[in-house]
Design an enzyme around this catalytic site. Structure first.
Site, mmCIF file in Angstrom:
data_model
loop_
_atom_site.group_PDB
_atom_site.id
_atom_site.type_symbol
_atom_site.label_atom_id
_atom_site.label_comp_id
_atom_site.label_asym_id
_atom_site.label_seq_id
_atom_site.Cartn_x
_atom_site.Cartn_y
_atom_site.Cartn_z
ATOM 1 N N ASN A 9 0.872 -1.173 0.000
ATOM 2 C CA ASN A 9 0.000 0.000 0.000
ATOM 3 C C ASN A 9 0.908 1.221 0.000
ATOM 4 O OD1 ASN A 9 -1.786 2.043 0.403
ATOM 5 N ND2 ASN A 9 -2.444 1.400 2.458
ATOM 6 N N LYS A 11 0.086 4.195 -0.328
ATOM 7 C CA LYS A 11 -0.589 5.391 0.212
ATOM 8 C C LYS A 11 -0.344 6.562 -0.752
ATOM 9 C CE LYS A 11 -0.286 3.321 4.732
ATOM 10 N NZ LYS A 11 -0.225 3.485 6.179
ATOM 11 N N HIS A 91 -9.484 1.196 4.631
ATOM 12 C CA HIS A 91 -8.244 1.428 5.378
ATOM 13 C C HIS A 91 -8.533 2.393 6.534
ATOM 14 C CE1 HIS A 91 -4.223 2.729 6.391
ATOM 15 N NE2 HIS A 91 -3.802 1.620 5.831
ATOM 16 N N GLU A 93 -6.998 4.853 7.611
ATOM 17 C CA GLU A 93 -6.825 6.278 7.279
ATOM 18 C C GLU A 93 -8.069 6.824 6.606
ATOM 19 O OE1 GLU A 93 -3.101 5.796 5.231
ATOM 20 O OE2 GLU A 93 -2.154 5.293 7.156
ATOM 21 N N GLU A 163 -5.276 -4.494 10.706
ATOM 22 C CA GLU A 163 -4.265 -3.451 10.856
ATOM 23 C C GLU A 163 -4.583 -2.640 12.109
ATOM 24 O OE1 GLU A 163 -2.304 -2.484 6.774
ATOM 25 O OE2 GLU A 163 -3.976 -1.152 7.113
ATOM 26 N N GLY A 169 2.536 2.815 10.778
ATOM 27 C CA GLY A 169 3.472 3.927 10.603
ATOM 28 C C GLY A 169 4.140 4.372 11.885
ATOM 29 N N SER A 208 3.560 -1.632 10.488
ATOM 30 C CA SER A 208 5.009 -1.645 10.756
ATOM 31 C C SER A 208 5.652 -2.997 10.465
ATOM 32 C CB SER A 208 5.306 -1.186 12.193
ATOM 33 O OG SER A 208 4.886 0.157 12.380
HETATM 34 P P1 13P Z 1 3.012 0.741 7.722
HETATM 35 O O1 13P Z 1 3.564 -0.527 7.153
HETATM 36 O O2 13P Z 1 3.726 1.978 7.195
HETATM 37 O O3 13P Z 1 2.936 0.713 9.221
HETATM 38 O O4 13P Z 1 1.519 0.886 7.177
HETATM 39 C C1 13P Z 1 0.661 -0.188 7.273
HETATM 40 C C2 13P Z 1 -0.547 0.106 6.482
HETATM 41 O O5 13P Z 1 -1.317 0.982 6.817
HETATM 42 C C3 13P Z 1 -0.756 -0.669 5.254
HETATM 43 O O6 13P Z 1 -2.026 -0.465 4.747
#
Ligand code: 13P
Length: 246
Positions: A9, A11, A91, A93, A163, A169, A208
């Site tokens: 992903n 993003k 997601h 976010e 997640e 992150g 992460s």
């Molecule tokens: P990270 O791997 O940067 O923690 O993000 C995970 C994520 O949100 C994947 O969709």
């Protein structure tokens, strides 16, 4: 056995130059499924770069609506037109920053399935919810909303992704035991609806994931791969995570 799946992903990251530098040398290891989800505007470029490779293309979102007057939205039909096979839905976010409710996430999942796109449906609790002892209840509520619109067998054509918001992150990965506990609970919930199909649904872990922790996570009995954010932007790191899954 469930074949492992690792999805990148990206993003809101990427550029024509950076994407080409990532994709041209990238080789997916045989033995697991690999999906890359760039921003919408780069799907066409990535379809060209990945064409003929084993890496499949995914998007990060889709509209719950059919084609029409929805300024700024992207329809699933358009994703198919770009060669997209997979789509991330719900997601955290998007839930936290863009107001996507359980109902919206369920509608998007249903829309993806109706079009033959494979949804990667994301669920996960916040730190506050975990500390209040509500992690499982939150995840079960999010899954129940999706199951109201989609069968377990349909979800098996895509994937679920656990997640935990506090692990995204932050560098703070869930321990393999913490993740396995939630993944197992999700599978029990799926089995209550359809026991035969539940064992075929891939449940990914995200938050992460790095080359250094991927293998320990992916060897848990109910962790069937990963949804990778930051580490997926570095082709060598993403490749190492894919190898850990295979
Ligand atoms: P990270 O791997 O940067 O923690 O993000 C995970 C994520 O949100 C994947 O969709």
């Amino acid at each position: 056995m469930r074949r492992k799946l690792v999805a990148a992903n990206w993003k809101m990251n990427g550029s024509f130059a950076a994407n080409a530098a990532w994709a041209v040398p990238f080789r997916a290891p045989a033995g697991c499924d690999v999906v890359v989800c760039p921003p919408f505007v780069y799907l066409g470029q990535m379809a060209g770069l990945l064409g003929g490779s084993a890496v499949e293309l995914g998007a990060q979102n889709l509209s719950s609506e059919k084609l029409g007057a929805f300024t700024g939205e992207v329809a699933g039909e358009m994703l198919l037109d770009c060669g997209v096979r997979w789509v991330i839905v719900g997601h955290s976010e998007r839930r936290a920053l863009y107001g996507e409710t359980d109902t919206v996430v369920a509608a998007k999942t249903a829309r993806a399935l109706a079009l033959g796109l494979r949804p990667i449906v994301c669920v996960g609790e916040t730190l506050e919810e975990r500390e209040a002892g509500r992690a499982l209840a939150v995840v079960q509520r999010q899954i129940a909303a999706v199951l109201a619109q989609a069968s377990v067998a349909q979800l098996a054509g895509g994937a679920l992704a656990y997640e935990p918001v506090w692990a995204i992150g932050t560098g703070r990965t869930a321990t393999p035991q913490q993740a396995q506990e939630v993944h197992a609970a999700i599978r029990v919930q799926l089995a209550a609806a359809d026991a035969a199909a539940a064992v075929t649904v891939r449940i990914l872990y995200g938050g992460s994931v790095k080359p250094s922790n991927a293998q320990e996570l992916f060897t848990q009995p109910d962790i069937d791969g990963g949804l990778i954010g930051g580490a997926s932007l570095v082709a060598a790191d993403f490749a190492a995570i894919c190898v850990a899954a295979c």
